[in-house]
Design a protein around this motif. Structure first.
Motif, PDB file in Angstrom:
ATOM      1  N   LEU A 153      -2.449   9.675   9.305  1.00 36.05           N
ATOM      2  CA  LEU A 153      -1.901  10.601   8.320  1.00 36.05           C
ATOM      3  C   LEU A 153      -2.972  11.534   7.773  1.00 36.05           C
ATOM      4  O   LEU A 153      -2.698  12.711   7.510  1.00 36.05           O
ATOM      5  CB  LEU A 153      -1.239   9.824   7.183  1.00 36.05           C
ATOM      6  N   ARG A 154      -4.196  11.042   7.611  1.00 35.66           N
ATOM      7  CA  ARG A 154      -5.293  11.910   7.162  1.00 35.66           C
ATOM      8  C   ARG A 154      -5.597  12.978   8.201  1.00 35.66           C
ATOM      9  O   ARG A 154      -5.815  14.141   7.869  1.00 35.66           O
ATOM     10  CB  ARG A 154      -6.549  11.099   6.866  1.00 35.66           C
ATOM     11  N   ARG A 184      -1.515   6.563  -1.571  1.00 33.84           N
ATOM     12  CA  ARG A 184      -2.801   7.249  -1.457  1.00 33.84           C
ATOM     13  C   ARG A 184      -3.331   7.137  -0.031  1.00 33.84           C
ATOM     14  O   ARG A 184      -3.279   6.084   0.567  1.00 33.84           O
ATOM     15  CB  ARG A 184      -3.814   6.652  -2.419  1.00 33.84           C
ATOM     16  N   LEU A 185      -3.859   8.250   0.468  1.00 31.91           N
ATOM     17  CA  LEU A 185      -4.440   8.248   1.810  1.00 31.91           C
ATOM     18  C   LEU A 185      -5.939   8.009   1.777  1.00 31.91           C
ATOM     19  O   LEU A 185      -6.499   7.450   2.702  1.00 31.91           O
ATOM     20  CB  LEU A 185      -4.170   9.584   2.508  1.00 31.91           C
ATOM     21  N   ARG A 186      -6.579   8.443   0.716  1.00 29.11           N
ATOM     22  CA  ARG A 186      -8.027   8.306   0.619  1.00 29.11           C
ATOM     23  C   ARG A 186      -8.356   7.198  -0.376  1.00 29.11           C
ATOM     24  O   ARG A 186      -8.439   7.425  -1.578  1.00 29.11           O
ATOM     25  CB  ARG A 186      -8.647   9.612   0.175  1.00 29.11           C
ATOM     26  N   THR A 217      -2.587   3.688  10.270  1.00 30.78           N
ATOM     27  CA  THR A 217      -1.592   4.629   9.758  1.00 30.78           C
ATOM     28  C   THR A 217      -2.223   5.614   8.792  1.00 30.78           C
ATOM     29  O   THR A 217      -1.934   6.815   8.846  1.00 30.78           O
ATOM     30  CB  THR A 217      -0.455   3.864   9.064  1.00 30.78           C
ATOM     31  N   ARG A 218      -3.084   5.116   7.922  1.00 33.24           N
ATOM     32  CA  ARG A 218      -3.749   6.023   6.975  1.00 33.24           C
ATOM     33  C   ARG A 218      -4.632   7.029   7.696  1.00 33.24           C
ATOM     34  O   ARG A 218      -4.643   8.212   7.357  1.00 33.24           O
ATOM     35  CB  ARG A 218      -4.582   5.226   5.986  1.00 33.24           C
ATOM     36  N   SER A 219      -5.390   6.598   8.703  1.00 39.35           N
ATOM     37  CA  SER A 219      -6.250   7.545   9.405  1.00 39.35           C
ATOM     38  C   SER A 219      -5.422   8.572  10.178  1.00 39.35           C
ATOM     39  O   SER A 219      -5.782   9.745  10.223  1.00 39.35           O
ATOM     40  CB  SER A 219      -7.210   6.812  10.343  1.00 39.35           C
ATOM     41  N   VAL A 257      -2.023  -0.782   8.303  1.00 37.78           N
ATOM     42  CA  VAL A 257      -2.372   0.197   7.262  1.00 37.78           C
ATOM     43  C   VAL A 257      -3.574   1.072   7.612  1.00 37.78           C
ATOM     44  O   VAL A 257      -3.481   2.300   7.485  1.00 37.78           O
ATOM     45  CB  VAL A 257      -2.547  -0.508   5.903  1.00 37.78           C
ATOM     46  N   SER A 263      -8.292  -1.622  -0.885  1.00 38.56           N
ATOM     47  CA  SER A 263      -6.875  -1.682  -0.544  1.00 38.56           C
ATOM     48  C   SER A 263      -6.498  -3.062  -0.016  1.00 38.56           C
ATOM     49  O   SER A 263      -5.474  -3.635  -0.395  1.00 38.56           O
ATOM     50  CB  SER A 263      -6.539  -0.614   0.491  1.00 38.56           C
ATOM     51  N   PRO A 290       0.819  -1.230   0.000  1.00 37.17           N
ATOM     52  CA  PRO A 290       0.000   0.000   0.000  1.00 37.17           C
ATOM     53  C   PRO A 290       0.847   1.273   0.000  1.00 37.17           C
ATOM     54  O   PRO A 290       0.385   2.319  -0.465  1.00 37.17           O
ATOM     55  CB  PRO A 290      -0.818  -0.096   1.288  1.00 37.17           C
TER      56      PRO A 290
END
Length: 161
Positions: A128-129, A66-68, A124-126, A121, A74, A61
């Motif tokens: 970073l968002r 991409r974050l969104r 981490t994505r949330s 993942v 994913s 990923p």
């Protein structure tokens, strides 16, 4: 890329063993045999297979960056890519002396990819968002300067309300 080179050197190196078991094409046969040996031996051998490709669950990923993105999409892309990499390794092992193809290694490797993705993942994505969406803070004000009186721009006169 470095991780895949290390995995390739670990799994595609020829072995010099006097006896090689037959290929396992029945799903769950090796897993059941390992579990019958005992919990500690099963954890060592099965855990190694789960952990072998687990970093791909996080690294794949990251390639897209991409974050969104839909978490389900994913996850599906990552698991399919992990299964394909694992299947490729098993297919390449058929030509390596001392290595035997085993369908259970594909299952365990894919499970490791899925677990690593689920554990790392989404959080981490949330995070970073949230970091991307936080405002920079209040606009600084100077306390010594008061409001200037309103003036009519055309006449140059001041009006006070």
């Amino acid at each position: 890329m470095t991780h895949l080179l290390v995995v390739g050197s670990l799994t595609l190196r020829p072995r010099s063993v006097p006896w090689v078991p037959a290929a396992n094409l029945r799903p769950m046969a090796t897993i059941r045999a390992e579990l019958a040996r005992g919990p500690w031996e099963a954890a060592q051998s099965l855990g190694g297979a789960v952990l072998l490709l687990a970093p791909l669950g996080v690294l794949l990923p990251l390639i897209a960056g991409r974050l969104r993105v839909s978490p389900v999409a994913s996850m599906a892309r990552t698991v399919v890519a992990g299964a394909l990499v694992s299947s490729l390794i098993v297919l390449l092992q058929t030509g390596v002396p001392g290595r035997v193809p085993d369908v259970d290694t594909v299952l365990l490797n894919t499970t490791g990819v899925a677990l690593a993705h689920l554990l790392v993942v989404p959080g981490t994505r949330s995070r970073l968002r949230r970091r991307e969406e936080t405002p920079q803070g209040r606009t600084p004000t100077i306390t010594r300067v008061g409001m200037a009186p309103r003036a009519d721009a055309l006449s140059g006169s001041r009006t006070y309300f």
